[in-house]
Design a protein around this motif. Structure first.
Motif: not given
Length: 223
Positions: A147-158, A200-210, A213-218
């Motif tokens: 199905g399409n409930h998740s992602i097809p493989f592991q990805v990393e974003g920064k 530093s995930t408390q920096t929400r802006t960088n956290y969401i952008k990371a 960026n990971a979703l882009k790699k899919l």
């Protein structure tokens, strides 16, 4: 409408395209958002997304903060900063927004302006212009349902000091992530996922952008 009174959709009837892509959309030469990504074209007008992908929803990421009762910090929708000028202090309001159709398309945008409403409008427009297709699937060995409930493989974003790893999860697990990241996943149409974060995930802006960026790699990595 999500959390505020700002409209997500532009008035298409009053839209006069300024770019070649916008004119092709109005003339009917481009009939779907998929066609734009297949041809590798860049979206420079938010109205293009409104025209081809109506019904987008948006969520505000809480990037600001004020002192809470008894200590700590209470998250707020906007971050306010001040700069000194000859005429005195000038304030700027920043706002981070996620847009999506909950079915494979999501975008993230940051807007800055003296007033919150103007910053929010700018953020929504930028999020639309940054919209991407999200490749979904079932890459979990525990599920393998196809199905399409998740992602097809592991990805990393920064982004900045923040690094995230997105892992496929079995159906029914849910979104194992913070509230901010859940907003991104829900608008992208992802229902089950594991997320591991570093830095530093408390920096929400960088956290969401990371995460974005990971979703882009899919779309760029072949499984």
């Amino acid at each position: 409408m999500e959390n505020n009174e700002v409209s997500t959709s532009a008035n298409i009837e009053e839209w006069t395209p300024k770019t070649k892509l916008g004119k092709e959309v109005v003339e009917g030469k481009i009939t779907s958002i998929e066609q734009i990504f297949e041809e590798g074209k860049k979206i420079l007008e938010p109205e293009i997304v409104d025209f081809l992908l109506p019904g987008l929803e948006h969520e505000i990421i809480l990037i600001g903060g004020t002192p809470g009762k008894g200590g700590g910090k209470r998250r707020t929708p906007a971050k306010r900063t001040a700069r000194m000028h000859k005429s005195g202090r000038r304030f700027t309001t920043s706002c981070l927004v996620v847009v999506g159709n909950k079915d494979g398309y999501v975008g993230v945008g940051m807007g800055k302006a003296p007033e919150f409403r103007n910053a929010l409008e700018k953020a929504i427009k930028k999020a639309k212009m940054n919209i991407i297709p999200v490749r979904r699937g079932c890459g979990s060995w525990e599920c393998n349902c196809g199905g399409n409930h998740s992602i097809p493989f592991q990805v990393e974003g920064k982004e900045g000091s923040v690094r995230v790893i997105l892992k496929p999860a079995p159906k029914g697990l849910g979104l194992c992530a913070s509230d901010s990241v859940k907003k991104v996943m829900m608008l992208a149409g992802i229902k089950d996922i594991w997320i591991k974060s570093f830095g530093s995930t408390q920096t929400r802006t960088n956290y969401i952008k990371a995460v974005f960026n990971a979703l882009k790699k899919l779309n760029t990595i072949k499984s």
